[in-house]
Motif scaffolding. Structure first.
Motif, mmCIF file in Angstrom:
data_model
loop_
_atom_site.group_PDB
_atom_site.id
_atom_site.type_symbol
_atom_site.label_atom_id
_atom_site.label_comp_id
_atom_site.label_asym_id
_atom_site.label_seq_id
_atom_site.Cartn_x
_atom_site.Cartn_y
_atom_site.Cartn_z
ATOM 1 N N VAL A 318 10.759 63.685 57.354
ATOM 2 C CA VAL A 318 11.358 65.007 57.138
ATOM 3 C C VAL A 318 12.090 65.477 58.389
ATOM 4 O O VAL A 318 13.159 66.085 58.303
ATOM 5 N N LEU A 319 11.520 65.197 59.554
ATOM 6 C CA LEU A 319 12.190 65.576 60.803
ATOM 7 C C LEU A 319 13.536 64.861 60.928
ATOM 8 O O LEU A 319 14.516 65.462 61.381
ATOM 9 N N ARG A 320 13.572 63.585 60.546
ATOM 10 C CA ARG A 320 14.839 62.848 60.575
ATOM 11 C C ARG A 320 15.859 63.505 59.658
ATOM 12 O O ARG A 320 17.016 63.726 60.037
ATOM 13 N N ALA A 321 15.422 63.781 58.426
ATOM 14 C CA ALA A 321 16.339 64.362 57.452
ATOM 15 C C ALA A 321 16.793 65.756 57.883
ATOM 16 O O ALA A 321 17.972 66.100 57.748
ATOM 17 N N ALA A 322 15.867 66.559 58.399
ATOM 18 C CA ALA A 322 16.218 67.911 58.846
ATOM 19 C C ALA A 322 17.211 67.858 60.003
ATOM 20 O O ALA A 322 18.152 68.661 60.065
ATOM 21 N N THR A 323 17.017 66.923 60.915
ATOM 22 C CA THR A 323 17.956 66.765 62.034
ATOM 23 C C THR A 323 19.327 66.352 61.535
ATOM 24 O O THR A 323 20.359 66.881 61.977
ATOM 25 N N MET A 324 19.363 65.419 60.595
ATOM 26 C CA MET A 324 20.629 64.956 60.046
ATOM 27 C C MET A 324 21.402 66.106 59.402
ATOM 28 O O MET A 324 22.588 66.320 59.689
#
Length: 705
Positions: A318-324
């Motif tokens: 989720v952190l990856r997706a939120a950053t993206m």
């Protein structure tokens, strides 16, 4: 062309950063050289930039660019090396684990309960040696004995544990999943099973305050969902899809969604964050493109995305997706002259600088490839057909998204999972709208949880929606050829497929004949690699005794044909067959074997005589002792065998063997008890016999040329 390429600055940075990261992992011994190179070229680059005038020659620009990219490569190497931790003298890998008497550590993950244990990731701060306490560092996996005493432990607890540390081991069977390397990419190299009497609590709340609050919030929301959704499977889907809690998903659910090509729905990631972003975009549509309102839209969008990440426990996916998505929102709000590809690369660059080991994460790879594929291919596929009616057009849009995402993620799916879902375009017509409804429905249940009558009604309705989606997903599994499995490709072949896809994409975009020739070359190399691999398999002759705890398993293979014998308990355990035996079967090209459809050979190669099984295979005499032989057997001349396999604790010493057979080599498999193995080992060493203990060394392999 040069001006166009200049718009992709971060793509170039990432293309040089990634090889640096990979080199930092697998070639760490070159650290002094790379460190010197980084310092020297960084100074050289600054000098070049300082003396660069308004106009400069092309060679000057080229040299400056080359230096910049080597600096980027070096930075990736050094950042990876420094974050590895294992290069420090006080890291657990550099300390003899046999000397460790106890250790002090902090629990740094949420609990993952299983049937018998509570699992945690822990960070060690001190170890006790015979000489006393010493500072140390390193992460490990803790498995606490499951009882009422250990149930009190949670994220942020500092604990004292008595016992030694166990280093993760290499794979025990050919081509088996390398869990040690996988954990190493997460900087975890040890594990420990802890009995409840060997652990005590020292202190609480030693973890990150934000992470602790996130985990507690997710736990609270989990309990709220449990109140209003009764069906076990529906509840598991709602938890997995909304909160990222996947432990309650049963194997049938996982397999059905995987076969339908919809496994991504069950893991909170880019799809779910994207749904949240779309919802916010629809609600704040009039603000999004307003001159002053776009900043308000960006603020609300970012707060919403990161709040969602917070309630899902701040999981890495989720952190990856939120950053993206944060980078995409900021780029759109700033209205800079950029493009989506550069924005994606910028987010990837930041994430890889923060944690370079993300490049080895399958989720990271699939997320960025899927988004890039959708952005590039979806519009081009969508414009191939036009529909008059809105519903048909929406169906075609979702289908195009599925095709685009599957096109760029299929090679990784074949490399890692060895399967391809043929009805992915149908399943996504169900699961993507279903995911939208389930995600929003679960969030509404949580939102109205303080009004029980409303939450109960929403939960009842949501329960049946999830059951309906599950019914459709399971229904796809009965279609003929619903999944192509048993596909094996190497890493090089996966790269060649991606080069082929890239060449075709550039051919579509640039319409240059060069890319067609490059695509043809990739196809030729790919075909050559596959044919060469299959030719090697065709010529191979191998004898393998697998290492499967408390089970026996042996394989005699000639080319694409084999005789496979396994114990009864193992033949009925598809999970063990899949993990320990299936990988080597895939590489060897044995199409007749599948863990879910395994049937023991009806025409045995071995002939049984007085509880001794004998076979003549490729000029070798192989004997198996699986049962105790009658003690009254006496032979005038001992049977000469090349390989003797001892299983099921059928003998306890060499004296019981030598009265019947005279082996050149004895193999003791993993079905024997620990005491039998130790007795046999001592007996063999005393008699100076050539032997192999599978339980100690892993699978036994003999290749015959």
């Amino acid at each position: 062309m040069l001006q166009t390429w200049n718009r992709y600055a971060f793509i170039r940075f990432v293309l040089f950063l990634i090889p640096g990261i990979i080199s930092g992992v697998f070639a760490a011994e070159y650290f002094p050289l790379i460190c010197w190179l980084f310092c020297t070229l960084s100074i050289a680059y600054l000098i070049f930039q300082f003396f660069r005038g308004a106009r400069f020659s092309i060679p000057h620009s080229v040299v400056s660019g080359i230096i910049a990219f080597i600096v980027c490569f070096s930075f990736g190497f050094l950042n990876t090396y420094w974050q590895a931790e294992k290069h420090q003298n006080r890291h657990l890998l550099n300390i003899d684990s046999e000397e460790i008497l106890a250790f002090r550590s902090t629990l740094i993950s949420a609990v993952k309960p299983t049937d018998k244990t509570y699992g945690f990731k822990a960070d060690v701060s001190q170890i006790k040696l015979p000489s006393g306490w010493k500072k140390a560092e390193g992460k490990l996996l803790l498995y606490l004995e499951k009882d009422t005493t250990t149930s009190i432990f949670q994220y942020g607890d500092e604990v004292l544990i008595r016992g030694k540390l166990t280093e993760l081991t290499e794979p025990r069977n050919p081509e088996e999943f390398n869990y040690k390397r996988f954990s190493g990419f997460n900087r975890v190299y040890h594990q420990q099973y802890v009995l409840q009497e060997n652990i005590c609590l020292i202190d609480r709340n030693r973890g990150n305050i934000i992470v602790a609050a996130s985990i507690k919030t997710r736990k609270f929301l989990e309990k709220q969902v449990e109140k209003y959704i009764q069906d076990a499977r529906s509840l598991a889907i709602a938890k997995a899809l909304t909160l990222g809690i996947k432990e309650e998903l049963d194997n049938d659910l996982r397999n059905a969604y995987a076969a339908a090509g919809a496994m991504h729905v069950l893991a909170v990631s880019g799809l779910h964050v994207g749904i949240i972003f779309i919802i916010v975009s629809i609600v704040l549509k009039k603000w999004r493109y307003h001159k002053k309102g776009r900043f308000f839209f960006a603020l609300i969008s970012l707060l919403t995305l990161w709040f969602y990440a917070f309630i899902t426990g701040l999981s890495p996916s989720v952190l990856r997706a939120a950053t993206m998505f944060s980078f995409i929102i900021l780029a759109q709000t700033a209205r800079r002259r950029t493009n989506i590809y550069n924005t994606l690369a910028a987010s990837a660059f930041v994430l890889l600088c923060y944690n370079p080991y993300l490049i080895f994460s399958v989720g990271f790879q699939l997320s960025y490839l899927a988004v890039a594929g959708i952005v590039f291919f979806q519009p081009k596929i969508y414009h191939l057909l036009q529909f008059k009616y809105t519903l048909a057009d929406k169906v075609w849009q979702i289908t195009c998204v599925s095709i685009a995402a599957q096109l760029v993620t299929a090679p990784l799916g074949l490399l890692y999972f060895h399967q391809f879902p043929t009805y992915f375009f149908l399943s996504n017509l169900v699961v993507i709208p279903g995911a939208v409804v389930i995600l929003n429905g679960t969030l509404l249940v949580l939102l109205f949880s303080f009004i029980p009558i409303v939450a109960s009604a929403l939960g009842f309705l949501l329960d049946y929606i999830i059951r309906f989606v599950n019914l459709l997903v399971f229904g796809l599994d009965i279609f003929p050829g619903s999944i192509i499995d048993g596909v094996y490709i190497t890493t090089i072949e996966a790269w060649l497929i991606y080069f082929l896809i890239a060449c075709l994409a550039l051919l579509i975009a640039e319409k240059r004949y060069f890319y067609m020739k490059a695509a043809f070359l990739c196809t030729l190399l790919l075909s050559t690699s596959m044919i060469s691999r299959q030719w090697t398999n065709f010529k191979e002759k191998s004898f393998i005794v697998y290492d499967v705890k408390r089970n026996s398993a042996l394989s005699l293979r000639v080319g694409f044909n084999q005789f496979l014998s396994v114990s009864d308990s193992l033949s009925k355990d598809p999970d063990k067959l899949r993990f320990h035996i299936y990988p080597s079967q895939l590489k060897a090209g044995i199409a007749s074997f599948h863990p879910d459809r395994f049937q023991p050979d009806t025409l045995p190669l071995f002939k049984k005589w007085n509880n001794i099984e004998l076979a003549i295979w490729q000029g070798k005499t192989i004997a198996c002792l699986k049962e105790q032989s009658p003690s009254e057997i006496t032979l005038k001349e001992k049977v000469q065998v090349d390989q003797l396999l001892v299983s099921n604790s059928s003998v306890s010493n060499f004296d019981e063997i030598k009265r019947i057979v005279h082996p050149k080599k004895i193999i003791v498999d993993a079905s024997n008890s620990y005491f039998t193995i130790q007795n046999l080992k001592a007996s063999f060493e005393e008699e100076n016999i050539d032997f192999y203990i599978v339980d100690e060394k892993g699978a036994f392999e003999l290749n015959i040329n």
